[in-house]
Design a protein around this motif. Sequence first.
Motif, short mmCIF file in Angstrom:
data_model
loop_
_atom_site.label_atom_id
_atom_site.label_comp_id
_atom_site.label_asym_id
_atom_site.label_seq_id
_atom_site.Cartn_x
_atom_site.Cartn_y
_atom_site.Cartn_z
N ARG A 6 -3.16 -15.86 12.97
CA ARG A 6 -2.37 -17.06 13.25
C ARG A 6 -3.17 -18.32 12.94
O ARG A 6 -4.36 -18.42 13.20
CB ARG A 6 -1.97 -17.08 14.73
N ALA A 7 -2.45 -19.31 12.38
CA ALA A 7 -3.06 -20.61 12.11
C ALA A 7 -2.05 -21.71 12.40
O ALA A 7 -0.84 -21.54 12.21
CB ALA A 7 -3.53 -20.70 10.66
N LEU A 96 -6.58 -20.26 14.53
CA LEU A 96 -7.31 -21.30 13.82
C LEU A 96 -6.44 -22.55 13.71
O LEU A 96 -5.27 -22.46 13.34
CB LEU A 96 -7.71 -20.82 12.42
N ILE A 97 -7.03 -23.69 14.04
CA ILE A 97 -6.28 -24.94 14.07
C ILE A 97 -6.90 -25.88 13.05
O ILE A 97 -7.98 -26.44 13.26
CB ILE A 97 -6.31 -25.57 15.47
N PHE A 98 -6.23 -26.04 11.92
CA PHE A 98 -6.70 -26.95 10.87
C PHE A 98 -6.09 -28.33 11.14
O PHE A 98 -4.87 -28.47 11.28
CB PHE A 98 -6.27 -26.47 9.49
N GLU A 189 -2.39 -17.13 2.88
CA GLU A 189 -1.30 -16.26 2.45
C GLU A 189 -1.31 -14.99 3.31
O GLU A 189 -2.34 -14.34 3.49
CB GLU A 189 -1.47 -15.90 0.97
N GLY A 190 -0.15 -14.66 3.84
CA GLY A 190 -0.03 -13.49 4.70
C GLY A 190 -0.25 -13.77 6.17
O GLY A 190 -0.07 -12.89 7.00
N TRP A 191 -0.68 -14.98 6.49
CA TRP A 191 -0.90 -15.37 7.88
C TRP A 191 0.41 -15.85 8.51
O TRP A 191 1.37 -16.22 7.82
CB TRP A 191 -1.90 -16.52 7.97
N LEU A 192 0.45 -15.86 9.83
CA LEU A 192 1.53 -16.49 10.57
C LEU A 192 1.12 -17.95 10.76
O LEU A 192 0.17 -18.25 11.48
CB LEU A 192 1.72 -15.81 11.93
N VAL A 193 1.81 -18.86 10.06
CA VAL A 193 1.37 -20.25 9.99
C VAL A 193 2.40 -21.18 10.63
O VAL A 193 3.59 -21.13 10.30
CB VAL A 193 1.13 -20.70 8.53
N GLU A 194 1.94 -22.01 11.54
CA GLU A 194 2.77 -23.06 12.15
C GLU A 194 2.35 -24.39 11.53
O GLU A 194 1.18 -24.75 11.56
CB GLU A 194 2.56 -23.10 13.66
#
Length: 297
Positions: A6-7, A96-98, A189-194
Amino acid sequence: MTSQRRAVLIAGPTASGKSALALERAQANGGVIINADAMQVYDTLRIVTARPSVEDEALAEHCLYGAVPAAERFSTGQWVRAAQAVLGDVDPTRELIFVGGTGLYFEALTNGFADVPEISPELTLEVQQEIQALGEPERMALLEAEDPATAQRLKVADPQRVTRAIAVKRATGRALSSFQDDQQPGLLEGWLVERMVLSPDRDVLRERIALRFETMFASGAVEEVEALLSMHLDPSLPVMKAIGVREISDWLDGVHSRDEAITLATIATHQYAKRQRTWFRNRMGDWPRFGLEGAAL
């Protein structure tokens, strides 16, 4: 079965409350905050570049803040490789929080990035001067002569794109289009991204920017710029172009009064925030929008 990583991607103009929102999220979920701001990667200018405070960094794990010496040039490609290393080092169960305001960094995370080598400012300036008197047809003709493959992809030979393409070809011997064709998939790519873009009211943002520089002057920004100037760095380095450096330097030299320096730095920041908003609108138009520090719009 391995769960999906997750990101959270928090983008937005300067002074929109991104860092506060990221810290709140990290504390709630045990996440890791990763810097996605091109100026906050450098050391020396914590206050001037509005990096998280030492106290905030103690509350959650922060990565890629102040990690690069001011005397270096840190390209987008280098940031991508550094972020990739963080992805490999962090426990895959942690979020991970970008967070940041550099659109190219977010593009690299979601859409991929063409890793074009760093081009010297001197070569770029040389090309700019060479084409500045040329009209659009002449610019296209020059580009076709030097980089026909890239020229075929341009609908309009605007000065910025022509300068970039010619400078890359002269520096590397390769067409800019060949680097673009080698673009790798996005890091996430392939991550669960918010995804989210903070887009507060313009008047509120203007007030926050003005207050920020008043606070900076009173809390160590001047000393940071003095320390930077004492290094006698190349003026073309990215860190020397951080908003506030020139304004404070001119005040120290007696060119401006304190109030004038704050006003000029505030104006420059407004202009920068406007450019950021334009990027987010044009390149990240489908990202959900939120108000100040993540308030729902």
